[in-house]
Design a protein around this motif. Structure first.
Motif, mmCIF file in Angstrom:
data_model
loop_
_atom_site.group_PDB
_atom_site.id
_atom_site.type_symbol
_atom_site.label_atom_id
_atom_site.label_comp_id
_atom_site.label_asym_id
_atom_site.label_seq_id
_atom_site.Cartn_x
_atom_site.Cartn_y
_atom_site.Cartn_z
ATOM 1 N N LYS A 1 0.832 -1.212 0.000
ATOM 2 C CA LYS A 1 0.000 0.000 0.000
ATOM 3 C C LYS A 1 0.864 1.259 0.000
ATOM 4 O O LYS A 1 0.592 2.206 -0.736
ATOM 5 C CB LYS A 1 -0.937 -0.018 1.222
ATOM 6 N N THR A 2 1.918 1.266 0.813
ATOM 7 C CA THR A 2 2.777 2.449 0.881
ATOM 8 C C THR A 2 3.571 2.614 -0.415
ATOM 9 O O THR A 2 3.695 3.727 -0.947
ATOM 10 C CB THR A 2 3.743 2.350 2.068
ATOM 11 N N LYS B 1 2.179 6.000 16.571
ATOM 12 C CA LYS B 1 2.868 4.773 16.164
ATOM 13 C C LYS B 1 2.633 4.483 14.679
ATOM 14 O O LYS B 1 3.565 4.153 13.938
ATOM 15 C CB LYS B 1 2.372 3.608 17.019
ATOM 16 N N ALA B 2 1.379 4.618 14.256
ATOM 17 C CA ALA B 2 1.061 4.397 12.848
ATOM 18 C C ALA B 2 1.742 5.434 11.967
ATOM 19 O O ALA B 2 2.190 5.136 10.856
ATOM 20 C CB ALA B 2 -0.451 4.444 12.638
ATOM 21 N N ALA B 3 1.846 6.662 12.464
ATOM 22 C CA ALA B 3 2.519 7.719 11.717
ATOM 23 C C ALA B 3 4.001 7.398 11.531
ATOM 24 O O ALA B 3 4.564 7.592 10.442
ATOM 25 C CB ALA B 3 2.349 9.053 12.435
ATOM 26 N N MET B 4 4.642 6.886 12.588
ATOM 27 C CA MET B 4 6.062 6.530 12.481
ATOM 28 C C MET B 4 6.281 5.403 11.476
ATOM 29 O O MET B 4 7.223 5.431 10.683
ATOM 30 C CB MET B 4 6.610 6.138 13.852
ATOM 31 N N ARG B 5 5.411 4.421 11.513
ATOM 32 C CA ARG B 5 5.532 3.306 10.568
ATOM 33 C C ARG B 5 5.377 3.774 9.137
ATOM 34 O O ARG B 5 6.124 3.373 8.233
ATOM 35 C CB ARG B 5 4.474 2.240 10.872
ATOM 36 N N GLN C 1 5.910 6.770 8.023
ATOM 37 C CA GLN C 1 7.058 7.619 7.694
ATOM 38 C C GLN C 1 8.266 6.777 7.282
ATOM 39 O O GLN C 1 8.954 7.089 6.303
ATOM 40 C CB GLN C 1 7.403 8.489 8.898
ATOM 41 N N GLU C 2 8.520 5.703 8.021
ATOM 42 C CA GLU C 2 9.619 4.806 7.675
ATOM 43 C C GLU C 2 9.405 4.179 6.296
ATOM 44 O O GLU C 2 10.320 4.106 5.472
ATOM 45 C CB GLU C 2 9.748 3.703 8.724
ATOM 46 N N ILE D 1 8.115 14.772 -2.655
ATOM 47 C CA ILE D 1 7.242 13.846 -1.917
ATOM 48 C C ILE D 1 7.638 13.895 -0.448
ATOM 49 O O ILE D 1 8.756 13.519 -0.094
ATOM 50 C CB ILE D 1 7.365 12.411 -2.458
ATOM 51 N N PRO D 2 6.770 14.351 0.418
ATOM 52 C CA PRO D 2 7.145 14.492 1.835
ATOM 53 C C PRO D 2 7.297 13.141 2.516
ATOM 54 O O PRO D 2 6.726 12.139 2.072
ATOM 55 C CB PRO D 2 5.966 15.265 2.434
ATOM 56 N N GLU D 3 8.075 13.124 3.578
ATOM 57 C CA GLU D 3 8.217 11.927 4.398
ATOM 58 C C GLU D 3 7.576 12.102 5.771
ATOM 59 O O GLU D 3 7.201 11.119 6.406
ATOM 60 C CB GLU D 3 9.700 11.569 4.571
ATOM 61 N N GLN D 4 7.478 13.339 6.226
ATOM 62 C CA GLN D 4 6.910 13.559 7.551
ATOM 63 C C GLN D 4 5.440 13.192 7.571
ATOM 64 O O GLN D 4 4.673 13.551 6.677
ATOM 65 C CB GLN D 4 7.080 15.015 7.981
ATOM 66 N N VAL D 5 5.049 12.457 8.598
ATOM 67 C CA VAL D 5 3.664 12.033 8.786
ATOM 68 C C VAL D 5 3.181 12.559 10.133
ATOM 69 O O VAL D 5 3.887 12.465 11.132
ATOM 70 C CB VAL D 5 3.544 10.491 8.752
ATOM 71 N N VAL D 6 1.974 13.101 10.161
ATOM 72 C CA VAL D 6 1.418 13.632 11.401
ATOM 73 C C VAL D 6 0.170 12.838 11.782
ATOM 74 O O VAL D 6 -0.432 12.164 10.944
ATOM 75 C CB VAL D 6 1.061 15.121 11.279
#
Length: 541
Positions: free
Chosen positions: A150-151, A179-183, A185-186, A205-210
């Motif tokens: 999906k990612t 936790k889901a945001a960190m996953r 982002q990785e 394409i951004p990597e930061q997830v909030v």
């Protein structure tokens, strides 16, 4: 039908409040009070509405407390009774999504550039099909199990959209929990590195997830957000992961805050648990909107007996699932050791690192290799039971010091949002000495933005020890090894979605504590929630 025995004092208090203001007397008033109490209970159990019988309809219609337009405390529509608030949420969400669907298509023919991101092959490329839909329509749902990409798919979609755009797009990535945001982002960072495009395009394409709460601008203790229909979000594209975790109110507030020409891409596993709060939003949307739903059907990472076991659970093949569990495979098996001893031994690695003054990120990574997941919060084999017994065993074995509530090595989970501290429900931290403050105990967190932040224990919002966590709380997480613990007797929370969600948190090894009767009964039970969202969307689409 909901059983009267399950109703709480709060359900009855609310029901009496409305009954006293109704036009009913005598026996009809008693009937109305019970109907409203059952509706209150149903909402607390995740239902957005409740189906009524013919006799119940007559009672509610005669109460003067319900109408069909949402101007009274109760709404009655198609034999379904709502609390006014949740009826409005359903209407707002359905209307906004339908307006997105009626936007112009952006893709009349398939550009050659697609072949660069999705090379032509003989079999159906489900990721490519999802990308085509996401470029063609301003609203897309991409669903699929673990490892279906999906990612990877959404990163290619963002690259394609940016290639087609005349100016740089303002893109935001979000998830329900830290936790889901960190996953996510990785995963975004890893997927970007494999893109067949220029470095300049990758940087767009951004990597930061909030978290969604942070995206919308939470204003606690108010239930309102900074961004809403009157003050929309500025983003051209919003991607939201782990949508199965999002409840009806939050999804409504998110979608209502989109600007007119925004694109929305939702990612999630439709077979996972529904949200803890009201609604089954992802399941309802995939049911109502097959044209806008793209399912990824090939798993590239999730394999072996864990995958086979999860599939058997998901398809409710109880006998096959039990057979797989009893085969004693290396990656799927029963726990043979003593439960508490096994869990304690799994804590030694990260506690040793803490004692050696290792960096927090190293300690955090070691802790997250293994996790105990429980179905229940209380009782034998529950979160509370295991956390207490593991803590006591660690004290007895002198792996932690018995120095009160806070001690070096205590893992905790935040259970209450605190926007001011940037800590949110589900965030996990570890209490350990801070070398910068002469060994004073601080609680360290790795945030979704990749930064490590530390707090004095006294400053934290409500939190709890997390040697074990509920399966619900584990959504959005992955661990190398999962120990899945079910209670000894069946209870209402046990469903096949619960076990499936717990199993799919494991990347390499899954061990279980259960008995055959509970295991087989659980697989035969599905989450069933009453909702009018899917039907409402179909009606107005």
């Amino acid at each position: 039908m909901l059983n009267e025995i399950t109703l709480s004092r709060l359900d009855y208090a609310f029901a009496r409040f409305l009954t006293q203001r109704s036009q009913l007397k005598g026996e009809q008033a008693k009937q109305f009070e019970l109907i409203v109490a059952r509706l209150s209970y149903a909402q607390s159990q995740g239902h957005s509405c409740m189906q009524l019988s013919g006799q119940e309809l007559a009672v509610v219609l005669g109460s003067g407390m319900a109408d069909e337009i949402g101007s009274l405390p109760l709404v009655l529509e198609d034999n379904q009774l709502y609390l006014q608030r949740y009826w409005h949420y359903e209407c707002q969400l359905a209307e906004k999504l339908v307006s997105l669907m009626h936007a112009d298509s952006l893709l009349s023919s398939l550009p050659e550039v697609f072949n660069r991101y999705f090379p032509v092959n003989d079999s159906i490329d489900w990721q490519k099909e999802a990308a085509i839909a996401a470029i063609k329509y301003p609203f897309t749902i991409v669903t699929g199990g673990p490892g279906t990409g999906k990612t990877t798919t959404v990163v290619k979609i963002l690259a394609l959209l940016q290639e087609f755009a005349e100016t740089p797009l303002n893109i935001m990535l979000a998830a329900p929990t830290g936790k889901a945001a960190m996953r996510l982002q990785e995963s975004i960072g890893q997927s970007k590195s494999t893109l067949d495009c220029s470095e300049q395009l990758k940087q767009m394409i951004p990597e930061q997830v909030v978290t969604i709460h942070r995206l919308l601008g939470a204003r606690p203790p108010s239930p309102y957000f900074k961004y809403n229909a009157d003050s929309p979000l500025p983003y051209d594209i919003i991607v939201v992961d782990e949508v199965s975790m999002i409840d009806l109110p939050l999804m409504t507030k998110l979608v209502s805050a989109l600007k007119v020409d925004a694109r929305l891409i939702l990612l999630g596993d439709k077979d996972q648990l529904a949200s803890v709060e009201t609604g089954t939003v992802l399941a309802d949307l995939t049911n109502a909107l097959p044209k806008y739903t793209q399912e990824l059907k090939v798993s590239y990472r999730f394999s072996g007996h864990i995958k086979t076991f999860a599939a058997a659970i998901n398809h409710q093949e109880a006998d096959l699932a039990w057979e797989l569990l009893t085969k004693d495979y290396a990656d799927v098996c029963f726990l043979k050791e003593d439960l508490i001893d096994y869990i304690v031994n799994k804590q030694v690695a990260y506690l040793q690192l803490i004692s050696e003054n290792a960096d927090f990120t190293e300690c955090y990574a070691a802790f997250n290799v293994f996790q105990v997941l429980c179905a229940t919060r209380q009782g034998l084999y529950s979160v509370d039971d295991i956390n207490f017994r593991v803590t006591q065993a660690l004290i007895e074995q002198r792996l932690i010091k018995n120095s009160g509530e806070w001690y070096s090595g205590r893992p905790i989970m935040i259970t209450q949002n605190d926007a001011a501290l940037q800590l949110y429900n589900g965030d996990i931290g570890i209490c350990m000495p801070d070398a910068e403050h002469r060994g004073q105990l601080m609680v360290f967190f790795l945030h979704a933005d990749g930064l490590v932040r530390k707090y004095l224990p006294a400053r934290l919002p409500y939190c709890e020890t997390v040697f074990a966590m509920t399966i619900h709380k584990s959504q959005g997480s992955e661990f190398d090894e999962v120990l899945l613990v079910l209670p000894e007797v069946i209870n209402p929370i046990l469903t096949k979605e619960l076990i499936y969600t717990g199993i799919t948190r494991a990347k390499k090894t899954l061990k279980m504590v259960t008995n055959k009767e509970v295991f087989l009964q659980t697989i035969q039970r599905k989450v069933e929630r009453f909702s009018g969202l899917a039907q409402r969307i179909k009606k107005i689409a």
